[in-house]
Design an enzyme around this catalytic site. Structure first.
Site, PDB file in Angstrom:
ATOM      1  N   ASN A  27      46.107 101.297 -15.586  1.00  0.00           N
ATOM      2  CA  ASN A  27      47.421 101.346 -15.157  1.00  0.00           C
ATOM      3  C   ASN A  27      48.161 100.466 -16.332  1.00  0.00           C
ATOM      4  O   ASN A  27      47.765  99.188 -16.666  1.00  0.00           O
ATOM      5  CB  ASN A  27      47.350 100.563 -13.811  1.00  0.00           C
ATOM      6  CG  ASN A  27      48.881 100.953 -13.098  1.00  0.00           C
ATOM      7  OD1 ASN A  27      49.695 101.645 -13.708  1.00  0.00           O
ATOM      8  ND2 ASN A  27      49.131 100.445 -11.905  1.00  0.00           N
ATOM      9  N   HIS A  37      46.414 100.420   3.570  1.00  0.00           N
ATOM     10  CA  HIS A  37      47.367  99.097   3.520  1.00  0.00           C
ATOM     11  C   HIS A  37      48.522  98.875   4.309  1.00  0.00           C
ATOM     12  O   HIS A  37      49.343  99.702   4.135  1.00  0.00           O
ATOM     13  CB  HIS A  37      47.668  99.520   1.933  1.00  0.00           C
ATOM     14  CG  HIS A  37      46.625  99.279   0.786  1.00  0.00           C
ATOM     15  ND1 HIS A  37      46.764  98.477  -0.364  1.00  0.00           N
ATOM     16  CD2 HIS A  37      45.222  99.548   0.760  1.00  0.00           C
ATOM     17  CE1 HIS A  37      46.010  98.316  -1.056  1.00  0.00           C
ATOM     18  NE2 HIS A  37      44.878  99.061  -0.250  1.00  0.00           N
ATOM     19  N   ARG A  63      44.059  96.553   5.344  1.00  0.00           N
ATOM     20  CA  ARG A  63      44.519  95.178   4.592  1.00  0.00           C
ATOM     21  C   ARG A  63      45.873  94.956   5.104  1.00  0.00           C
ATOM     22  O   ARG A  63      46.733  95.647   5.036  1.00  0.00           O
ATOM     23  CB  ARG A  63      44.449  95.792   3.197  1.00  0.00           C
ATOM     24  CG  ARG A  63      44.619  94.495   2.189  1.00  0.00           C
ATOM     25  CD  ARG A  63      44.835  94.955   0.623  1.00  0.00           C
ATOM     26  NE  ARG A  63      46.043  95.164   0.278  1.00  0.00           N
ATOM     27  CZ  ARG A  63      46.569  95.220  -0.943  1.00  0.00           C
ATOM     28  NH1 ARG A  63      45.528  95.206  -1.867  1.00  0.00           N
ATOM     29  NH2 ARG A  63      47.708  95.447  -1.387  1.00  0.00           N
ATOM     30  N   TYR A  94      53.225  90.447  -4.320  1.00  0.00           N
ATOM     31  CA  TYR A  94      52.348  91.434  -4.575  1.00  0.00           C
ATOM     32  C   TYR A  94      51.852  92.200  -3.223  1.00  0.00           C
ATOM     33  O   TYR A  94      51.748  91.636  -1.952  1.00  0.00           O
ATOM     34  CB  TYR A  94      51.083  90.860  -5.066  1.00  0.00           C
ATOM     35  CG  TYR A  94      49.985  91.920  -4.667  1.00  0.00           C
ATOM     36  CD1 TYR A  94      48.997  91.916  -3.867  1.00  0.00           C
ATOM     37  CD2 TYR A  94      49.937  93.023  -5.689  1.00  0.00           C
ATOM     38  CE1 TYR A  94      48.216  93.011  -3.772  1.00  0.00           C
ATOM     39  CE2 TYR A  94      49.114  94.017  -5.477  1.00  0.00           C
ATOM     40  CZ  TYR A  94      48.409  94.020  -4.261  1.00  0.00           C
ATOM     41  OH  TYR A  94      47.428  94.995  -4.180  1.00  0.00           O
ATOM     42  N   ASP A 114      44.467  90.498  -0.070  1.00  0.00           N
ATOM     43  CA  ASP A 114      43.992  90.202  -1.347  1.00  0.00           C
ATOM     44  C   ASP A 114      44.995  89.128  -1.859  1.00  0.00           C
ATOM     45  O   ASP A 114      46.292  89.383  -1.545  1.00  0.00           O
ATOM     46  CB  ASP A 114      44.983  91.540  -1.749  1.00  0.00           C
ATOM     47  CG  ASP A 114      44.278  91.780  -3.424  1.00  0.00           C
ATOM     48  OD1 ASP A 114      44.168  93.088  -3.862  1.00  0.00           O
ATOM     49  OD2 ASP A 114      44.080  90.757  -3.997  1.00  0.00           O
ATOM     50  N   HIS A 117      45.195  88.266  -4.872  1.00  0.00           N
ATOM     51  CA  HIS A 117      45.658  88.775  -6.194  1.00  0.00           C
ATOM     52  C   HIS A 117      45.536  87.839  -7.371  1.00  0.00           C
ATOM     53  O   HIS A 117      46.514  87.742  -8.159  1.00  0.00           O
ATOM     54  CB  HIS A 117      46.768  89.575  -6.012  1.00  0.00           C
ATOM     55  CG  HIS A 117      46.957  90.692  -6.980  1.00  0.00           C
ATOM     56  ND1 HIS A 117      47.697  90.862  -8.105  1.00  0.00           N
ATOM     57  CD2 HIS A 117      46.446  92.077  -6.551  1.00  0.00           C
ATOM     58  CE1 HIS A 117      47.511  92.026  -8.535  1.00  0.00           C
ATOM     59  NE2 HIS A 117      46.923  92.766  -7.693  1.00  0.00           N
ATOM     60  N   GLU A 138      40.185  88.657  -1.011  1.00  0.00           N
ATOM     61  CA  GLU A 138      39.995  89.516  -2.411  1.00  0.00           C
ATOM     62  C   GLU A 138      40.646  88.857  -3.473  1.00  0.00           C
ATOM     63  O   GLU A 138      41.775  88.137  -3.235  1.00  0.00           O
ATOM     64  CB  GLU A 138      40.496  90.917  -2.166  1.00  0.00           C
ATOM     65  CG  GLU A 138      40.545  91.787  -3.538  1.00  0.00           C
ATOM     66  CD  GLU A 138      41.065  93.064  -3.295  1.00  0.00           C
ATOM     67  OE1 GLU A 138      41.248  93.380  -2.064  1.00  0.00           O
ATOM     68  OE2 GLU A 138      41.373  93.745  -4.308  1.00  0.00           O
ATOM     69  N   ARG A 140      33.942  94.804  -6.527  1.00  0.00           N
ATOM     70  CA  ARG A 140      35.066  95.822  -6.352  1.00  0.00           C
ATOM     71  C   ARG A 140      34.854  96.616  -7.525  1.00  0.00           C
ATOM     72  O   ARG A 140      35.992  97.635  -7.623  1.00  0.00           O
ATOM     73  CB  ARG A 140      36.381  95.261  -6.093  1.00  0.00           C
ATOM     74  CG  ARG A 140      36.353  94.742  -4.720  1.00  0.00           C
ATOM     75  CD  ARG A 140      37.815  94.167  -4.064  1.00  0.00           C
ATOM     76  NE  ARG A 140      38.944  94.849  -4.522  1.00  0.00           N
ATOM     77  CZ  ARG A 140      39.319  95.990  -4.150  1.00  0.00           C
ATOM     78  NH1 ARG A 140      38.895  96.774  -3.280  1.00  0.00           N
ATOM     79  NH2 ARG A 140      40.398  96.459  -4.484  1.00  0.00           N
ATOM     80  N   HIS A 163      37.599  99.261  -5.784  1.00  0.00           N
ATOM     81  CA  HIS A 163      38.852  99.572  -5.762  1.00  0.00           C
ATOM     82  C   HIS A 163      39.192 101.064  -5.815  1.00  0.00           C
ATOM     83  O   HIS A 163      38.409 101.765  -6.139  1.00  0.00           O
ATOM     84  CB  HIS A 163      39.109  98.894  -7.296  1.00  0.00           C
ATOM     85  CG  HIS A 163      40.582  99.015  -7.706  1.00  0.00           C
ATOM     86  ND1 HIS A 163      41.074  99.106  -8.714  1.00  0.00           N
ATOM     87  CD2 HIS A 163      41.687  98.775  -6.800  1.00  0.00           C
ATOM     88  CE1 HIS A 163      42.577  98.682  -9.026  1.00  0.00           C
ATOM     89  NE2 HIS A 163      42.782  98.447  -7.817  1.00  0.00           N
ATOM     90  N   ASP A 219      46.490 103.990  -8.790  1.00  0.00           N
ATOM     91  CA  ASP A 219      46.395 104.245 -10.108  1.00  0.00           C
ATOM     92  C   ASP A 219      44.965 104.597 -10.402  1.00  0.00           C
ATOM     93  O   ASP A 219      44.669 104.539 -11.830  1.00  0.00           O
ATOM     94  CB  ASP A 219      47.038 102.887 -10.779  1.00  0.00           C
ATOM     95  CG  ASP A 219      46.370 101.460 -10.312  1.00  0.00           C
ATOM     96  OD1 ASP A 219      46.829 101.233  -9.158  1.00  0.00           O
ATOM     97  OD2 ASP A 219      45.629 101.083 -10.994  1.00  0.00           O
ATOM     98  N   TRP A 226      49.835  87.643 -12.390  1.00  0.00           N
ATOM     99  CA  TRP A 226      50.392  88.677 -11.426  1.00  0.00           C
ATOM    100  C   TRP A 226      49.377  89.374 -10.455  1.00  0.00           C
ATOM    101  O   TRP A 226      48.065  89.427 -10.890  1.00  0.00           O
ATOM    102  CB  TRP A 226      50.958  89.890 -12.312  1.00  0.00           C
ATOM    103  CG  TRP A 226      51.489  90.754 -11.237  1.00  0.00           C
ATOM    104  CD1 TRP A 226      52.700  90.599 -10.418  1.00  0.00           C
ATOM    105  CD2 TRP A 226      51.115  92.228 -10.764  1.00  0.00           C
ATOM    106  NE1 TRP A 226      52.887  91.553  -9.573  1.00  0.00           N
ATOM    107  CE2 TRP A 226      51.992  92.538  -9.733  1.00  0.00           C
ATOM    108  CE3 TRP A 226      49.878  92.883 -11.095  1.00  0.00           C
ATOM    109  CZ2 TRP A 226      51.467  93.673  -9.062  1.00  0.00           C
ATOM    110  CZ3 TRP A 226      49.549  93.807 -10.623  1.00  0.00           C
ATOM    111  CH2 TRP A 226      50.455  94.505  -9.479  1.00  0.00           C
TER     112      TRP A 226
HETATM  113  C1  CS2 Z   1      45.316  95.948  -5.801  1.00  0.00           C
HETATM  114  C2  CS2 Z   1      45.983  97.007  -6.988  1.00  0.00           C
HETATM  115  O1  CS2 Z   1      44.306  97.566  -4.711  1.00  0.00           O
HETATM  116  C3  CS2 Z   1      44.481  96.465  -4.870  1.00  0.00           C
HETATM  117  O2  CS2 Z   1      43.553  95.738  -4.305  1.00  0.00           O
HETATM  118  O3  CS2 Z   1      44.753  94.776  -6.454  1.00  0.00           O
HETATM  119  O4  CS2 Z   1      47.061  97.506  -6.192  1.00  0.00           O
HETATM  120  C4  CS2 Z   1      46.289  96.544  -8.248  1.00  0.00           C
HETATM  121  O5  CS2 Z   1      47.179  95.358  -8.301  1.00  0.00           O
HETATM  122  C5  CS2 Z   1      46.683  97.811  -8.820  1.00  0.00           C
HETATM  123  O6  CS2 Z   1      45.625  98.655  -9.082  1.00  0.00           O
HETATM  124  C6  CS2 Z   1      46.830  97.477 -10.383  1.00  0.00           C
HETATM  125  O7  CS2 Z   1      47.029  98.501 -11.084  1.00  0.00           O
HETATM  126 MG    MG Z   2      43.209  93.944  -5.386  1.00  0.00          MG
END
Ligand code: CS2
Ligand code: MG
Length: 403
Positions: free
Chosen positions: A38, A123, A148, A160, A211, A213, A237, A284, A313, A317, A403
């Site tokens: 991504n 999600h 989630r 996020y 998450d 992040h 996470e 993950r 994961h 993306d 981020w």
């Molecule tokens: C995230 C993703 O899915 C997840 O747990 O961390 O949305 C991540 O931000 C994206 O895959 C980044 O491209």
């Molecule tokens: Mg994540």
């Protein structure tokens, strides 16, 4: 000998960019591998087109391990997300071909099914705790056993994981990074409130995940892990950036909340200490960014020895090609934990017809030979690449942050 006669990269953007490698063989069989990274898609497309494909033509498609070793050791400049995504695409395409040649679904070739289906998580997110809980109830209605939870943070313009479209989430939202603002102090009190409200509304017969992040320090992560304990999260996470694997000792020392990490990892070396010291509960790292099925098997086996389960994961993306291959892996792998499942849009699903199906909170990869995912190249050609990058984060004082 199943001679590789051709290979090409297909870049398409049915709502978001995807990079797919297609390998063709003398026998008329072809295989697909996801190579999507991504915000850096064209780097992987070039790595494949300019540096990998010329080395594939004429090789025996059945020699998956030898080709993997050639591409990994032969690169000299080992590891990294671009290199390992390119290697992953080749690896998955070759496993796809081998399973097709054997006339069986990929999970059978890996060792057969270890379970009846693959538990996935969806999600639920919202600007407010109430909206996020409302979405969570909707996901439970859809049959999800695991959800989630992400909510906005009062006082911050964006956060996020909170998307405009509730079913689809795509963070790479502009040609150049949009700048988000972050405050850990404002965030830390919100997650426990979110989980308290969710448990109140949904009860205890559903797994709830969160998450962070990469945004906390280890001690802040320990604080959050402890604050969430009463609500029994399935996992917390990316609690803290994991280049410093030893940092997770601090979190582990303070909380029993299960920890998940690894979506940004690309080889076993990124997670070796975390796994061997049992500092995490779920790994993950996924097939498209972690060197493909051949390397993820190594990571999963190391994890199995150390009470760590898989939790791939599975964001939008990662293309349906990755999802399909991951589901075969998930169905086989003995230490399976859970699979992330962010639904793709209908136009993405049309470009990538696939055999996997969602039912009662689980995905099943299907019984098609190979990984069960194909690409409609004519349709893919209608969606040209569109520059898009992931956001960056700054603290309220302007400091560039994670981020
Ligand atoms: C995230 C993703 O899915 C997840 O747990 O961390 O949305 C991540 O931000 C994206 O895959 C980044 O491209
Ligand atoms: Mg994540």
């Amino acid at each position: 000998m199943l001679k590789i006669t051709g290979a090409r990269v297909v870049v398409t953007c049915p709502g978001r960019n995807f990079v797919t490698l297609k390998i063709e063989t003398a026998g008329g069989l072809h295989g697909l591998g996801d190579a999507t990274l991504n915000g850096r898609e064209l780097a992987v497309a070039s790595y494949l087109t300019d540096h990998v494909i010329p080395n594939l033509i004429g090789r025996d498609a059945h020699r998956i391990e030898d080709i993997w070793q050639f591409l990994y050791r032969g690169a000299y400049w080992r590891r990294g997300p671009v290199t390992m995504s390119a290697i992953a695409a080749v690896d998955v395409a070759l496993w796809d071909i081998k399973a097709k040649a054997a006339g069986m679904p990929l999970y059978q070739l890996l060792g057969g099914a270890s379970r009846t289906g693959v538990m996935v998580y969806g999600h639920a997110n919202g600007e407010t705790v109430e909206q996020a809980v409302e979405q969570a109830l909707r996901y439970r209605e859809m049959g999800y056993k695991a959800i989630r939870l992400q909510a906005g943070v009062p006082g911050l313009p964006s956060t996020y994981g909170v998307s405009k479209d509730k079913l689809f989430y795509e963070p790479a939202d502009a040609a150049l990074p949009t700048e988000n603002v972050w405050s850990t102090a404002k965030y830390l009190p919100t997650a426990p409130r979110l989980f308290e409200a969710a448990r109140e509304a949904l009860g205890w017969d559903v797994h709830l995940l969160h998450d962070a992040h990469h945004r906390l320090t280890p001690i802040e992560a320990a604080r959050l892990g402890r604050d969430l304990e009463p609500y029994r999260p399935f996992w917390l996470e990316d609690a803290t950036p994991a280049e410093n694997q030893a940092a997770f000792r601090q979190i582990r020392a303070h909380t029993t909340t299960p920890l998940a990490v690894g979506e940004v990892f690309n080889t076993v070396w990124d997670a070796k200490q975390l796994i061997e010291e049992q500092l995490i509960d779920y790994i993950r790292t996924t097939i498209v960014h972690g060197g493909g099925i051949s390397h993820l098997r190594r990571i999963a086996h190391l994890a199995e020895l150390n009470n760590v389960k898989t939790g791939f994961h599975g964001a939008t993306d990662l293309s349906p090609v990755c999802m399909g291959a991951a589901l075969h892996f998930d169905l086989w792998v003995p230490n399976f934990g859970i699979q992330e499942y962010m639904r793709h849009t209908p136009e993405t699903d049309a470009v990538f017809p696939h055999a996997y199906r969602f039912e009662a909170g689980e995905l099943h990869p299907g019984e098609a030979a190979g990984h069960g995912v194909d690409i409609d190249e004519a349709l893919a050609a209608k969606y040209p690449y569109r520059p898009a990058q992931l956001p960056v984060n700054r603290l309220e004082d302007g400091t560039l942050f994670n981020w």
